[in-house]
Design an enzyme around this catalytic site. Structure first.
Site, PDB file in Angstrom:
ATOM      1  N   ALA C 244       0.827  -1.213   0.000  1.00  0.00           N
ATOM      2  CA  ALA C 244       0.000   0.000   0.000  1.00  0.00           C
ATOM      3  C   ALA C 244       0.861   1.261   0.000  1.00  0.00           C
ATOM      4  O   ALA C 244       2.084   1.212   0.085  1.00  0.00           O
ATOM      5  CB  ALA C 244      -0.924  -0.022   1.207  1.00  0.00           C
ATOM      6  N   HIS C 245       0.192   2.390  -0.061  1.00  0.00           N
ATOM      7  CA  HIS C 245       0.884   3.676  -0.144  1.00  0.00           C
ATOM      8  C   HIS C 245       1.716   3.980   1.105  1.00  0.00           C
ATOM      9  O   HIS C 245       1.341   3.641   2.207  1.00  0.00           O
ATOM     10  CB  HIS C 245      -0.061   4.839  -0.426  1.00  0.00           C
ATOM     11  N   ASN C 246       2.859   4.596   0.834  1.00  0.00           N
ATOM     12  CA  ASN C 246       3.751   5.060   1.895  1.00  0.00           C
ATOM     13  C   ASN C 246       4.376   3.948   2.734  1.00  0.00           C
ATOM     14  O   ASN C 246       4.957   4.217   3.788  1.00  0.00           O
ATOM     15  CB  ASN C 246       3.017   6.047   2.825  1.00  0.00           C
TER      16      ASN C 246
END
Lengths: 358, 358, 358
Positions: C244-246
């Protein structure tokens, strides 16, 4: 695009500390925004959660947005704001790269079948293939290498990212976003065992997706055996999610990554299924229900219930069970102790410690 | 294509109720078929499972196929048949959209490498890429944007959906179906830790898929380190399934969505792995064995055994364990009660309640 | 390419048995290499693990590499070597198919945007699309149908397999391998509920992948909300993994198939996540930590700890808990027995067996 700390403070409606070296503070240049741990020289970060205080103290950010009542000593230059999280959104908007400009038009390499209807201002990118009879609504974007099957209908302002696949006759509403690699309208998984062989049950239905749905990368949404697999308005689906044939997902549902929903099940409006949840077929998850990560849902869930575990049970019960499971070794010890005591008592009373002898 | 209720009754060999308003009944027009909950005005549905009775009563279907002995009052016009499920299949066949007509031939945009052998009546769709030395059997269909690596061999009447990828030297039998986004022949996941770095172990084998296999969307089947990853005849694999290098799947196996099978494991003929099951490497699942959804199989499973849980154990044991886990809080209470009683008894007998003092 | 058993023995520095029929032995021809169970006539296999002894005895291999001290009777011709596994690698190298020869150059059907920089000796395959401003480093290979977004930067000697997708502004180091169907840089899954609708939070960051990373087929790695989703040097990621993001993945990490990692979590160097593991957001998995297959990690894991289960706990604890769970039915029986005994003792002492009466 880089700005001084003073300019940044103005941008977010904040205040730079009055402190020694004031001048250095206010004229330092900021060129980007990053999280506390990612930020480096020239970056601004923000302090939105008390648990990151230690991280903030060792952060290499040049500047940090902090709450008005912040009192700690930090290396970064603090800008005091009412709400660091909100203020940081403004910073992000400032530093965001300009969005790609999409010029409407059909790339000469795109293959457009017979009787395809293209709305005004559509953008059809290189090597997209749009089969006969498809309809692409106004302002929609069809990325490079996308496949759109015959008689597919897309509403207005949809965005289909590169290398996605939408198969024949599926229907998408307005402003639907489909990320790369996702397949919409693959055959449902339906076979019948006949004389030792799995014979395919024809999957003649479609997938229907309502307005404002967004679907992540490499997901798979199967067409119905007949009728429709349906995704309700405003629902958001993460990467690598599996939705089987004849499933009905309500409106404004959240399906986190790697969720799998088996055939003909229904998920109510505003329900949330966390990552890697699995749902068996032919059940119903009520509106506003929540299933915890990796939960395995084997029977219907009432509205607004929070369930977890495999097989999933109400969260409260799951937590009690789990707490007891953790203490199970202790319980075993207590039973062993009781057995010793009872044996001793029995012996004192001249009894054989054998209840069955009774 | 729409027909009257009377015509529909004839089509399915059923009987329309003799009832007031008979005429309205028999001349009502039916334009589609749908499930009880999906059906609307102009649709016919069917009542195949007692548990949907409430739903049937509130269904908006115009007409419903019901069993001969059906006695309930419903809003839809009932057609009485011996077996509603069977009758409905006939209805579906009537309303099914005509299958897409595939005209054999090679689209001018397809790129066909040197020494590729194309059988008679193959269909190669736009922007397919077929590398040197590949063989495509008679009547096979290669969808738009499909990649076929060098020296791949496909049998007769295969169907490879748009944007699937089959990498070099893999071998597919006859009538194999591969859905969109699936990757066959990616490298197995094999690395060796040498001086702190994961060094790639060459994956020089292939994937071999026997006749009548069907593989869902966005699945991944890795090539063998050497030799073959093998999928047996008639096996059906759902979306997003992972099959690692050197796995052997038997004949007529069912692998439901999001199953993952680790390297070198073997699955026997007619086994079924339900959704999201995981299997560790180097074990064997016997023929006709069944693994329940989300089960984590960590050691070999004998033929015909039904296992569930993580780590997976026989279904019976799993259910007993799970039932006890549910009652664990009660058990804790019982132990507490016993402790009190024993303490009291001990006190009466003038004993310190300490078994270890013994 | 086939060789005699005698030649094979020389190749691996081994010794063919002195035995009756010696001559037949040494002149038999070997044409391929396979595992014990896959091997057939003309194949050489190897005996590297005692547990395969039974399989070896029934193997149809013509020849088998066995340890120097091997004493069993087998049908295959034994070649005695110091280390059969090592020797077999040499055999594999001998029989491996020649690697595909990639001729540098840009296929005329590839679409190269404005200001794209192509390093020397790059190979751009058919129907690849490379958007404006992208940089492709020396010797990199871009497979057929690959999409490279605007301003993407690839280092030297990367290999991007057919039908992979790398979206705008992502940055890949040197020698990065991305397998087919994988999507790098899809939007992070971020929405905010405003007046009953999930409003998209712009995802303006990128994915940054360091040198020597390999990513399997049909994986999905989302771009950061801001800043970077980062994959550290030398990390290897299997098929169908979700990042997922980050998220920040350290160096030399192993993520096995179907793992899912939620937003902003961090995985330390040399950690290993087994198949189907799930990790919640905003936590940290320490370096050299290991998570067992299907584990659900809900809080941070210290360095070098081995955890398992959902919610994940230290392996030791998990095993104790699991062992107790298996014995739970027995424990229930022991408590029942105690209850009977205590009731009996109480009756003898003229007590009502009710502790609460106390």
């Amino acid at each position: 695009m880089d700005i001084s700390v003073q300019e940044l403070a103005v941008l977010v409606g904040g205040r730079v500390a009055e402190s020694p070296g004031d001048r250095r503070f206010k004229s330092a240049r900021i060129a980007g925004a990053a999280s506390i741990s990612d930020a480096g020289d020239g970056d601004v970060t923000f302090f939105g959660n008390q648990k990151y205080l230690t991280a903030l103290k060792t952060s290499r950010a040049t500047c940090a947005l902090v709450p008005d009542d912040f009192q700690e000593e930090i290396a970064a230059i603090p800008i005091y704001v009412a709400n660091p999280t909100v203020a940081f959104s403004r910073v992000l908007a400032h530093f965001a790269p300009p969005p790609a400009v999409v010029v409407p038009g059909v790339h000469p390499s795109a293959i457009i079948g017979e009787c395809v209807q293209l709305g005004p201002d559509v953008s059809i990118q290189p090597y997209a293939v749009i089969e006969a009879g498809a309809v692409i609504g106004e302002g929609s974007f069809i990325g490079a290498g996308v496949y759109i099957g015959r008689q597919v209908k897309l509403g207005a302002n949809c965005k289909i990212y590169p290398n996605a696949t939408i198969l024949e006759r599926c229907i998408l509403g307005n402003r639907v976003v489909v990320h790369s690699g996702t397949v919409i309208g693959g055959d449902g998984f339906g076979f019948e065992l006949v004389k030792g062989r799995h014979v395919k049950i024809p999957q003649t239905g479609i997938v229907q997706i309502e307005d404002d749905v967004e679907i992540g990368a490499n997901a798979a949404i199967d067409r119905a055996r007949f009728g429709r697999t349906r995704i309700g308005e405003g629902t958001k689906i993460d990467n690598l999610v599996q939705i089987a044939h004849n499933v009905t997902i309500g409106k404004h549902v959240i399906l986190v990554a790697q969720v799998g929903i088996s055939g003909s099940s229904r998920v109510g409006d505003y329900a949330t299924l966390a990552g890697q949840v699995g749902v068996v077929g032919h059940i119903e998850i009520g509106e506003y229900a929540v299933v915890g990560a990796q939960g395995g849902v084997s029977k219907s869930v009432p509205p607004r219930q929070f369930v977890w575990g495999t097989p999933a049970c109400p969260m409260k019960e799951f937590k009690v069970r789990n707490a007891h499971a953790v203490r199970l070794p202790g319980l075993v010890g207590r039973v062993k102790q009781l057995e010793k005591l009872v044996e001793k008592l029995s012996r004192q009373l001249g009894e054989s410690p054998d209840a069955d002898a009774e």
